[in-house]
Scaffold this active site. Structure first.
Site, PDB file in Angstrom:
ATOM      1  N   CYS A 147       0.554  -3.740  -1.108  1.00 15.15           N
ATOM      2  CA  CYS A 147      -0.534  -3.161  -0.322  1.00 15.15           C
ATOM      3  C   CYS A 147      -1.538  -4.266  -0.010  1.00 15.15           C
ATOM      4  CB  CYS A 147      -1.203  -2.050  -1.141  1.00 15.15           C
ATOM      5  SG  CYS A 147      -2.561  -1.233  -0.283  1.00 15.15           S
ATOM      6  N   HIS A 188       3.314   5.585   2.567  1.00 16.54           N
ATOM      7  CA  HIS A 188       2.300   4.746   1.905  1.00 16.54           C
ATOM      8  C   HIS A 188       0.971   4.808   2.668  1.00 16.54           C
ATOM      9  CE1 HIS A 188       1.045   0.894  -0.223  1.00 16.54           C
ATOM     10  NE2 HIS A 188       0.198   0.940   0.786  1.00 16.54           N
ATOM     11  N   GLU A 189       1.045   4.692   3.999  1.00 16.35           N
ATOM     12  CA  GLU A 189      -0.195   4.714   4.795  1.00 16.35           C
ATOM     13  C   GLU A 189      -0.825   6.103   4.770  1.00 16.35           C
ATOM     14  OE1 GLU A 189      -1.396   1.931   5.448  1.00 16.35           O
ATOM     15  OE2 GLU A 189       0.482   0.919   5.024  1.00 16.35           O
ATOM     16  N   HIS A 226      -2.999   6.557   1.858  1.00 15.37           N
ATOM     17  CA  HIS A 226      -4.345   5.963   1.976  1.00 15.37           C
ATOM     18  C   HIS A 226      -5.341   6.981   2.536  1.00 15.37           C
ATOM     19  CE1 HIS A 226      -3.996   1.820   0.750  1.00 15.37           C
ATOM     20  NE2 HIS A 226      -2.918   1.620   1.487  1.00 15.37           N
TER      21      HIS A 226
HETATM   22 NI    NI Z   1      -1.604   0.014   1.276  1.00 18.93          NI
END
Ligand code: NI
Length: 185
Positions: A101, A144-145, A148
């Site tokens: 990340c 993954h995004e 966030h």
């Molecule tokens: Ni990330």
């Protein structure tokens, strides 16, 4: 280039706010700066909270040179901007892979995620796009995004705390574990 905030900054732990108007001109400028920042940093994804903006927007890409050779069906994905995205797992199959990340430079960890997803989101023209991704970097980077935007960082999802550490160390440990057993003759 935008400044990328790092783990420990509270903005990364907040649930990001929905975007009221995907076509707002200021959003276009933000997305363009995020794309430039992602590419300059050598990343494959960047979410607005990572540049200090608590908004439901991320950018990502799957470049040809980052495809996993084991994922024979995976194709590159051009730089994509998604506003107010949604992600849905299709089926129960999961896989473990090592993630990094841009907000956690140098560190990587093994994370288990659904293999097959459907995702949708608005473009900067206010049109919905909807795609499926199965395995490989494409499905992983989108999840993954999306995390966030929910205030979740990959170390909160480690499948094995022993597989969290500095990139070179973890890659060496995984490569060593994959070596066939030596036979003594
Ligand atoms: Ni990330």
């Amino acid at each position: 280039m935008l400044k990328i905030v790092r783990m420990g900054n509270p903005v990364l732990l907040k649930r990001a706010e929905p975007v009221a108007d995907a076509r707002a001109p200021e959003l276009r400028g933000l997305a363009a700066d995020m794309i430039e920042t992602m590419i300059e940093a050598g990343g494959v994804g960047l979410a607005a909270p990572q540049v200090g903006r608590s908004l439901r927007l991320f950018v990502f890409r799957v470049p040809e040179d980052r495809l996993d050779p084991a994922e024979v069906e995976e194709r590159p994905v051009p730089v994509t901007v998604l506003v107010n995205p949604e992600v849905e797992a299709l089926g129960d199959e999961t896989e473990v892979a090592v993630e990094g990340c841009l907000s956690i430079p140098g560190l990587v960890g093994a994370v288990e995620r659904p293999v097959h997803i459907r995702y949708r989101g608005l473009t900067l023209d206010g049109e919905w796009i909807e795609r499926e991704a199965r395995g490989g970097l494409h499905a992983r980077v989108v999840q993954h995004e999306y995390d966030h935007l929910e205030g979740v960082l990959f170390p909160m999802r480690l499948s094995d705390a022993a597989l969290f550490g500095f990139r070179e160390e973890i890659e060496a440990a995984i490569a060593a574990a994959r070596q066939p057993e030596e036979t003594c003759a």
